[in-house]
Design a protein around this motif. Structure first.
Motif, PDB file in Angstrom:
ATOM      1  N   GLY A 155      17.471 -38.260  17.437  1.00 27.96           N
ATOM      2  CA  GLY A 155      17.343 -39.221  18.479  1.00 27.96           C
ATOM      3  C   GLY A 155      18.609 -39.985  19.119  1.00 27.96           C
ATOM      4  O   GLY A 155      18.590 -40.753  19.864  1.00 27.96           O
ATOM      5  N   GLY A 156      19.927 -39.230  18.762  1.00 29.73           N
ATOM      6  CA  GLY A 156      21.019 -39.660  19.282  1.00 29.73           C
ATOM      7  C   GLY A 156      21.484 -41.140  18.788  1.00 29.73           C
ATOM      8  O   GLY A 156      22.389 -41.764  19.302  1.00 29.73           O
ATOM      9  N   ALA A 157      20.831 -41.678  17.648  1.00 31.08           N
ATOM     10  CA  ALA A 157      21.701 -42.689  17.087  1.00 31.08           C
ATOM     11  C   ALA A 157      23.053 -42.509  16.761  1.00 31.08           C
ATOM     12  O   ALA A 157      23.439 -41.220  16.277  1.00 31.08           O
ATOM     13  N   SER A 163      28.646 -48.593  20.235  1.00 26.55           N
ATOM     14  CA  SER A 163      27.200 -48.860  19.742  1.00 26.55           C
ATOM     15  C   SER A 163      27.529 -50.630  19.322  1.00 26.55           C
ATOM     16  O   SER A 163      26.642 -51.316  19.464  1.00 26.55           O
ATOM     17  N   ALA A 280      16.548 -50.305  21.578  1.00 26.29           N
ATOM     18  CA  ALA A 280      16.803 -48.904  21.851  1.00 26.29           C
ATOM     19  C   ALA A 280      17.584 -48.736  23.085  1.00 26.29           C
ATOM     20  O   ALA A 280      18.344 -47.711  22.942  1.00 26.29           O
ATOM     21  N   PHE A 284      20.744 -46.098  21.841  1.00 27.61           N
ATOM     22  CA  PHE A 284      20.286 -44.472  21.897  1.00 27.61           C
ATOM     23  C   PHE A 284      21.012 -44.224  23.381  1.00 27.61           C
ATOM     24  O   PHE A 284      20.817 -45.015  24.437  1.00 27.61           O
TER      25      PHE A 284
END
Length: 320
Positions: A155-157, A163, A280, A284
């Motif tokens: 999921g691109g975390a 971040s 989110a 992400f």
């Protein structure tokens, strides 16, 4: 029957569905997508500033008293739920993005408003529900990104410097500033609670529109079938039923009173859409946020409908 359905349905969910439909028909592209992303980021900052302003310092200090209950709620939210989320990753027929979304929703804190409202309807310990839900949300600002970094492999975390900077600047710092400003703006926030609630919701709708616009441009609806969405709903129902059963048993195991056991069940079984959407958006890539939010949106409505029925049932068991 229609009356019950009308009360169980969350009007805000209808706005969310309308926002998803708008993003599906008229997604933001190019310069419009850039502007939508900037406005959504500003909405996230405002959302967490207001969360900080709402949380009273007295609630924080009072939370140290019923430590057994609050530890049980936090353990359910950040230990039990993530274990269930990890189990869902074995369901290979669900697309990767939505499967990542199932895990992501289990890493989120509890809701505040609905947990307190259902506890009141069920005649539980409302004061303890306020503290438990507030603690869960406060801890979630830090705990959820950490759990994402530790547990999510799809999921691109990421745990990049960008971040971490986003979490600090868009979530933690606005929350702290809002909380420190509470002595001056707390009264205003309390007096205009309903209007500020719509500011909260508007911020979430902005993030959802930007997220689903990016996902639609990347071909979201070409890669997701109706059968997959139905399966996702079934998985969400099983997850909720499992947690409700386990929190019921845990309340008895640790010897909580009826009123506190109700708090554990309603605060421990909820996952916050209001916190999940902006987190989110920070963690992400834009195109991944849409599929990741689908399980959360489904779970949000299911938890409201099921817990509304439970709360009325519990409340009816207590003599007037």
């Amino acid at each position: 029957m229609m009356n019950r359905l009308r009360h169980a349905l969350d009007p805000f969910l209808l706005l969310l569905l309308a926002t998803v439909a708008l993003a599906s028909i008229l997604p933001a592209r190019g310069e419009g997508a850039r502007i939508a992303g900037m406005v959504a980021d500003a909405g996230i900052v405002l959302l967490f500033f207001l969360h900080g302003a709402k949380l009273s310092r007295a609630a924080i200090w009072d939370g140290t008293r019923a430590w057994k209950l609050h530890l049980a709620v936090l353990g359910t939210s950040f230990l039990l739920f993530p274990l269930i989320g990890l189990a869902t990753q074995r369901i290979g027929i669900i697309p990767d993005g939505m499967r990542a979304g199932l895990l992501f929703l289990t890493l989120l804190p509890s809701t505040v408003q609905s947990s307190i409202a259902f506890t009141a309807i069920a005649r539980g310990n409302v004061a303890a529900a306020v503290v438990s839900a507030s603690f869960s949300n406060l801890l979630g600002i830090v705990a959820t990104p950490l759990l994402v970094a530790l547990l999510m492999r799809q999921g691109g975390a990421s745990v990049s410097l960008a971040s971490i900077e986003g979490i600090v600047l868009q979530l933690l710092l606005p929350f702290l500033v809002g909380h420190l400003a509470r002595p001056w703006i707390g009264g205003f926030v309390a007096r205009h609670k309903a209007k500020i609630g719509w500011v909260d919701r508007g911020s979430i709708l902005l993030v959802v529109y930007a997220a689903f616009s990016a996902a639609v441009v990347e071909g979201l609806w070409q890669s997701v079938s109706g059968g997959e969405l139905a399966l996702l709903a079934v998985v969400c129902c099983v997850m909720l039923a499992t947690v409700l059963a386990l929190t019921f048993g845990l309340g008895r195991l640790v010897g909580l009173s009826r009123e506190d056991a109700i708090v554990l069940q309603f605060c421990g079984s909820k996952k916050s859409l209001a916190t999940g959407v902006p987190i989110a958006g920070v963690l992400f890539p834009a195109a991944a946020v849409g599929p990741i939010l689908l399980p959360l949106m489904l779970f949000h409505q299911i938890q409201l409908m099921v817990c509304a029925v439970l709360a009325r049932r519990y409340g009816g068991q207590v003599p007037e």
